[in-house]
Design an enzyme around this catalytic site. Sequence first.
Site, short mmCIF file in Angstrom:
data_model
loop_
_atom_site.label_atom_id
_atom_site.label_comp_id
_atom_site.label_asym_id
_atom_site.label_seq_id
_atom_site.Cartn_x
_atom_site.Cartn_y
_atom_site.Cartn_z
N GLY A 104 -13.26 10.31 0.39
CA GLY A 104 -13.74 11.81 -0.29
C GLY A 104 -13.96 11.51 -1.50
O GLY A 104 -15.10 11.69 -2.22
N TYR A 147 1.87 1.13 11.81
CA TYR A 147 1.03 0.46 10.98
C TYR A 147 -0.32 -0.07 11.63
O TYR A 147 -1.55 0.35 11.02
CB TYR A 147 1.68 -0.83 10.46
CG TYR A 147 0.90 -1.71 9.47
CD1 TYR A 147 1.08 -1.41 8.30
CD2 TYR A 147 0.70 -2.89 9.79
CE1 TYR A 147 0.33 -2.46 7.23
CE2 TYR A 147 -0.02 -4.01 8.98
CZ TYR A 147 -0.09 -3.58 7.84
OH TYR A 147 -0.75 -4.22 6.91
P1 NAD Z 1 3.00 -4.38 -0.90
O1 NAD Z 1 4.05 -3.61 -0.11
O2 NAD Z 1 3.49 -5.61 -1.88
O3 NAD Z 1 1.71 -3.48 -1.48
C1 NAD Z 1 1.76 -2.15 -1.23
C2 NAD Z 1 1.56 -1.30 -2.43
O4 NAD Z 1 1.31 0.08 -1.87
C3 NAD Z 1 3.16 -1.19 -2.92
O5 NAD Z 1 2.99 -1.45 -4.31
C4 NAD Z 1 3.48 0.19 -2.62
O6 NAD Z 1 4.35 0.76 -3.59
C5 NAD Z 1 2.17 0.80 -2.52
N1 NAD Z 1 2.25 2.21 -1.75
C6 NAD Z 1 2.74 2.52 -0.24
N2 NAD Z 1 2.44 3.53 -0.03
C7 NAD Z 1 1.78 4.42 -0.88
C8 NAD Z 1 1.51 5.57 -1.06
N3 NAD Z 1 1.64 6.58 -0.15
N4 NAD Z 1 0.94 6.02 -2.19
C9 NAD Z 1 0.46 5.16 -3.08
N5 NAD Z 1 1.09 3.80 -3.03
C10 NAD Z 1 1.67 3.22 -1.97
O7 NAD Z 1 2.11 -5.31 0.24
P2 NAD Z 1 0.91 -6.21 0.08
O8 NAD Z 1 1.08 -7.26 0.88
O9 NAD Z 1 0.40 -6.24 -1.42
O10 NAD Z 1 -0.32 -5.33 0.69
C11 NAD Z 1 -1.41 -4.66 0.38
C12 NAD Z 1 -2.38 -4.11 1.30
O11 NAD Z 1 -2.87 -5.21 1.92
C13 NAD Z 1 -1.57 -3.07 2.14
O12 NAD Z 1 -2.59 -2.25 2.47
C14 NAD Z 1 -1.56 -4.21 3.30
O13 NAD Z 1 -1.41 -3.40 4.71
C15 NAD Z 1 -2.77 -5.10 3.28
N6 NAD Z 1 -2.37 -6.29 3.87
C16 NAD Z 1 -1.26 -7.32 3.53
C17 NAD Z 1 -1.35 -8.39 4.02
C18 NAD Z 1 -0.35 -9.58 3.49
O14 NAD Z 1 -0.16 -10.66 4.42
N7 NAD Z 1 0.20 -9.50 2.44
C19 NAD Z 1 -1.92 -8.63 5.44
C20 NAD Z 1 -2.83 -7.75 5.93
C21 NAD Z 1 -3.01 -6.50 5.25
#
Ligand code: NAD
Length: 324
Positions: A104, A147
Amino acid sequence: MAIIKRILVTGGAGFLGSHLCDRLVAQGHDVICLDNFFTSQKVNVAHLLGKPNFELVRHDITHQVWLEVDEIYNLACPAAPGHYQYNPIKTMKTSVMGAINVLGMAKRCRAKVLQASTSEVYGDPEVHPQPESYRGSVNPIGPRACYDEGKRAAETLFFDYHRSNRVNIRVVRIFNTYGPRMHPFDGRVISNFIRQALRNEDITLFGDGSQTRSFCYVDDLVEAMIRMMNGPDDFVGPVNIGNPEEHTIKGLAELVIELSASRSKIVHRPMPADDPARRRPVIDLARSRLGWEPKIPVRLGLLKTIDYFRSIDIEQYRPPTPNF
Ligand code: NAD
Ligand code: UDP
């Protein structure tokens, strides 16, 4: 002269988000990091707080937010199985309502918006390795569904806003990525194994350890995300981003023990439900359209990550949930 953009990074204080903020701030952009700190701590971005082109907003992306930006990277979502399963309904809301809120905003601001999707959209794959054309094998009612299905629904929303409202989108499907600033208690395999190895504690291997994953170092991943955002508007993805080097989890455990010179022993724990047996990305599309491929081999990336874990005081970290 380089163009300075106003860029929002949701989940910007997390593991991947904080590295992305580093790169964007260093490029001179005006960066807003939005996070509710569910699975991260402020220490990840503390070094950026004094910079004039960095701003930190505490906000939950399931609620609307009104900002004026040129680009959005949507990373807000818990990513580690234990923590995203702790409150599965909230996880689904974060993916779906978060996507609606950033889309949005992108529509209103005519901003470009990139979704951090995941290899989990392929579920426990019947096709190996996984190309983007594979539609996946996800159990919609299992413990990982909050997820996996949340991220699948977010992809649907991205493509519907693109088709119906001409929102300028990008979708990257990220395969297991690791590196410094992973939360020591996030419960994912690399942070668990390194934390355990450095304390000479038992290494918890789920199942017999024959399941595989392909591990990408964070710097490679961030480079790919930035290339994708800045690529041509007709290449919206989805595009796989990951390192095609595939490892068994048992092999990973042995490698972590070797590289950290640990005295830990491997102990077996039950295999979690719906844990994918194999995972490896086909990255031909990223190679041809982004001119990208990972550069950091797993041994080197693990050494850098082990160094990082040695450098932090683990006592300063609070487990986000009891599941790590
Ligand atoms: P992470 O948990 O370190 O980072 C996620 C961040 O999102 C955190 O800082 C958390 O506090 C914040 N968050 C969670 N819910 C929230 C909300 N409702 N509002 C605001 N902030 C919120 O994980 P990451 O590994 O850095 O992952 C980042 C993104 O990449 C995610 O979307 C994850 O699904 C995607 N991803 C990561 C991987 C990996 O291997 N690291 C693989 C596939 C996808
Ligand atoms: N795993 C393990 N021990 C741990 C944590 C994870 O054996 O302490 C296994 C897990 O069962 C899975 C793989 O390591 O097969 C990767 O798990 P992770 O949670 O890092 O990510 P996933 O790819 O499953 O989302």
